[in-house]
Design an enzyme around this catalytic site. Structure first.
Site, PDB file in Angstrom:
ATOM      1  N   GLY A  41       0.760  -1.240   0.000  1.00  0.00           N
ATOM      2  CA  GLY A  41       0.000   0.000   0.000  1.00  0.00           C
ATOM      3  C   GLY A  41       0.790   1.289   0.000  1.00  0.00           C
ATOM      4  O   GLY A  41       0.310   2.311  -0.468  1.00  0.00           O
ATOM      5  N   ASP A  97       0.816   3.499   4.641  1.00  0.00           N
ATOM      6  CA  ASP A  97      -0.326   4.169   4.025  1.00  0.00           C
ATOM      7  C   ASP A  97      -1.365   4.543   5.087  1.00  0.00           C
ATOM      8  O   ASP A  97      -1.824   5.664   5.163  1.00  0.00           O
ATOM      9  CB  ASP A  97      -0.949   3.281   2.935  1.00  0.00           C
ATOM     10  CG  ASP A  97      -1.138   1.823   3.377  1.00  0.00           C
ATOM     11  OD1 ASP A  97      -0.951   1.521   4.578  1.00  0.00           O
ATOM     12  OD2 ASP A  97      -1.477   0.992   2.530  1.00  0.00           O
ATOM     13  N   ASP A 100      -4.812   1.362  11.087  1.00  0.00           N
ATOM     14  CA  ASP A 100      -6.198   0.998  11.411  1.00  0.00           C
ATOM     15  C   ASP A 100      -6.195   0.417  12.827  1.00  0.00           C
ATOM     16  O   ASP A 100      -6.181   1.157  13.812  1.00  0.00           O
ATOM     17  CB  ASP A 100      -6.655  -0.009  10.333  1.00  0.00           C
ATOM     18  CG  ASP A 100      -8.099  -0.443  10.466  1.00  0.00           C
ATOM     19  OD1 ASP A 100      -8.666  -0.352  11.566  1.00  0.00           O
ATOM     20  OD2 ASP A 100      -8.681  -0.888   9.475  1.00  0.00           O
ATOM     21  N   VAL A 150     -11.350   3.045   3.334  1.00  0.00           N
ATOM     22  CA  VAL A 150     -10.961   3.948   2.243  1.00  0.00           C
ATOM     23  C   VAL A 150     -10.087   3.228   1.218  1.00  0.00           C
ATOM     24  O   VAL A 150      -9.422   2.237   1.546  1.00  0.00           O
ATOM     25  CB  VAL A 150     -10.224   5.197   2.789  1.00  0.00           C
ATOM     26  CG1 VAL A 150     -11.182   6.125   3.510  1.00  0.00           C
ATOM     27  CG2 VAL A 150      -9.058   4.810   3.701  1.00  0.00           C
ATOM     28  N   ARG A 162      -5.849   0.791  -6.101  1.00  0.00           N
ATOM     29  CA  ARG A 162      -4.604   1.385  -5.580  1.00  0.00           C
ATOM     30  C   ARG A 162      -4.149   2.591  -6.398  1.00  0.00           C
ATOM     31  O   ARG A 162      -3.469   3.471  -5.893  1.00  0.00           O
ATOM     32  CB  ARG A 162      -3.471   0.353  -5.614  1.00  0.00           C
ATOM     33  CG  ARG A 162      -3.608  -0.769  -4.598  1.00  0.00           C
ATOM     34  CD  ARG A 162      -2.295  -1.538  -4.513  1.00  0.00           C
ATOM     35  NE  ARG A 162      -2.426  -2.835  -3.886  1.00  0.00           N
ATOM     36  CZ  ARG A 162      -2.455  -3.056  -2.570  1.00  0.00           C
ATOM     37  NH1 ARG A 162      -2.383  -2.053  -1.720  1.00  0.00           N
ATOM     38  NH2 ARG A 162      -2.559  -4.283  -2.098  1.00  0.00           N
TER      39      ARG A 162
HETATM   40  P1  IMP Z   1      -3.811  -2.453  10.822  1.00  0.00           P
HETATM   41  O1  IMP Z   1      -2.814  -3.521  11.138  1.00  0.00           O
HETATM   42  O2  IMP Z   1      -5.203  -2.844  11.195  1.00  0.00           O
HETATM   43  O3  IMP Z   1      -3.425  -1.089  11.366  1.00  0.00           O
HETATM   44  O4  IMP Z   1      -3.917  -2.360   9.253  1.00  0.00           O
HETATM   45  C1  IMP Z   1      -2.902  -1.967   8.479  1.00  0.00           C
HETATM   46  C2  IMP Z   1      -3.130  -2.382   7.055  1.00  0.00           C
HETATM   47  O5  IMP Z   1      -4.481  -2.757   6.771  1.00  0.00           O
HETATM   48  C3  IMP Z   1      -2.849  -1.208   6.148  1.00  0.00           C
HETATM   49  O6  IMP Z   1      -1.493  -1.109   5.827  1.00  0.00           O
HETATM   50  C4  IMP Z   1      -3.739  -1.498   4.958  1.00  0.00           C
HETATM   51  O7  IMP Z   1      -3.062  -2.347   4.059  1.00  0.00           O
HETATM   52  C5  IMP Z   1      -4.924  -2.243   5.547  1.00  0.00           C
HETATM   53  N1  IMP Z   1      -6.050  -1.327   5.790  1.00  0.00           N
HETATM   54  C6  IMP Z   1      -6.519  -0.888   6.964  1.00  0.00           C
HETATM   55  N2  IMP Z   1      -7.553  -0.050   6.816  1.00  0.00           N
HETATM   56  C7  IMP Z   1      -7.744   0.041   5.478  1.00  0.00           C
HETATM   57  C8  IMP Z   1      -8.677   0.810   4.673  1.00  0.00           C
HETATM   58  O8  IMP Z   1      -9.524   1.581   5.129  1.00  0.00           O
HETATM   59  N3  IMP Z   1      -8.546   0.647   3.326  1.00  0.00           N
HETATM   60  C9  IMP Z   1      -7.609  -0.178   2.756  1.00  0.00           C
HETATM   61  N4  IMP Z   1      -6.732  -0.889   3.478  1.00  0.00           N
HETATM   62  C10 IMP Z   1      -6.802  -0.772   4.826  1.00  0.00           C
END
Ligand code: IMP
Length: 173
Positions: A41, A97, A100, A150, A162
């Site tokens: 990403g 990117d 979350d 998003v 992307r």
């Molecule tokens: P986390 O480990 O939950 O913080 O997620 C990190 C990864 O999840 C990011 O690097 C993205 O690849 C993916 N991700 C999380 N939220 C989104 C979103 O809203 N859209 C697209 N990819 C997301």
């Protein structure tokens, strides 16, 4: 069918990345920087942010996966590609990117910290406010957003979108 509502324009992103680049340039003055991109990403954010950093900079990449086709985090982080360079004694800035749940970065920070970098910080274009399941300290944040899913500017849904030059909110009917 998917529909995408424009949320953060390419122009807004460009302005913000310029500001972040200026701050990073000031903060790392006199130091060599290693920017670590978290694939896939980050490719667009990293390319655009890097051009706003006026310092001797090297680059490396990690690939991790925490999502399949779903829009909810699985909590499982799998390393698909590790760094090629040693980071001991170096100033490392992770470029992401979006943050979350924070699980990906929390895991990455732990696994990189033990390799003994001189410093280790995070820059992320987007930060979903208030939904982290683990603590993550993101020093450079582009935009704080809500919990919406998003796409665009490197972010995908099921491998798509992307290449959108802006960030949009995905809604499915
Ligand atoms: P986390 O480990 O939950 O913080 O997620 C990190 C990864 O999840 C990011 O690097 C993205 O690849 C993916 N991700 C999380 N939220 C989104 C979103 O809203 N859209 C697209 N990819 C997301």
């Amino acid at each position: 069918m998917d529909s995408i509502n424009p949320f953060i324009s390419g122009e807004q992103i460009a302005v913000r990345l310029q500001e972040m680049g200026k701050r990073i340039t000031a903060d790392y003055q006199g130091r060599d920087l290693l920017i670590v991109g978290v694939l896939k990403g980050t490719f667009m954010v990293m390319a655009d942010l890097a051009r706003q950093i006026k310092l001797p900079t090297q680059f490396d990449y990690m690939a991790v996966s925490s999502y399949g086709a779903a829009t909810k985090t699985s909590g499982v982080v799998r390393v698909l590609k590790d760094l090629e360079q040693e980071i001991a004694g170096r100033h490392v800035l992770i470029c992401e990117d979006i943050v979350d749940s924070g699980l990906t970065l929390n895991y990455l920070m732990k696994s990189l910290r033990v390799r003994g970098p001189a410093s280790l910080e995070i820059a992320a274009l987007l930060f979903k406010e208030g939904i982290q399941r683990v603590p993550v300290d993101v020093k450079y944040v582009g935009f704080r957003i809500g919990p919406e899913f998003v796409v665009g500017y490197g972010l995908d849904y099921d491998g798509k979108y992307r290449n959108l030059p802006y960030v949009g909110i995905l809604s499915q009917s």
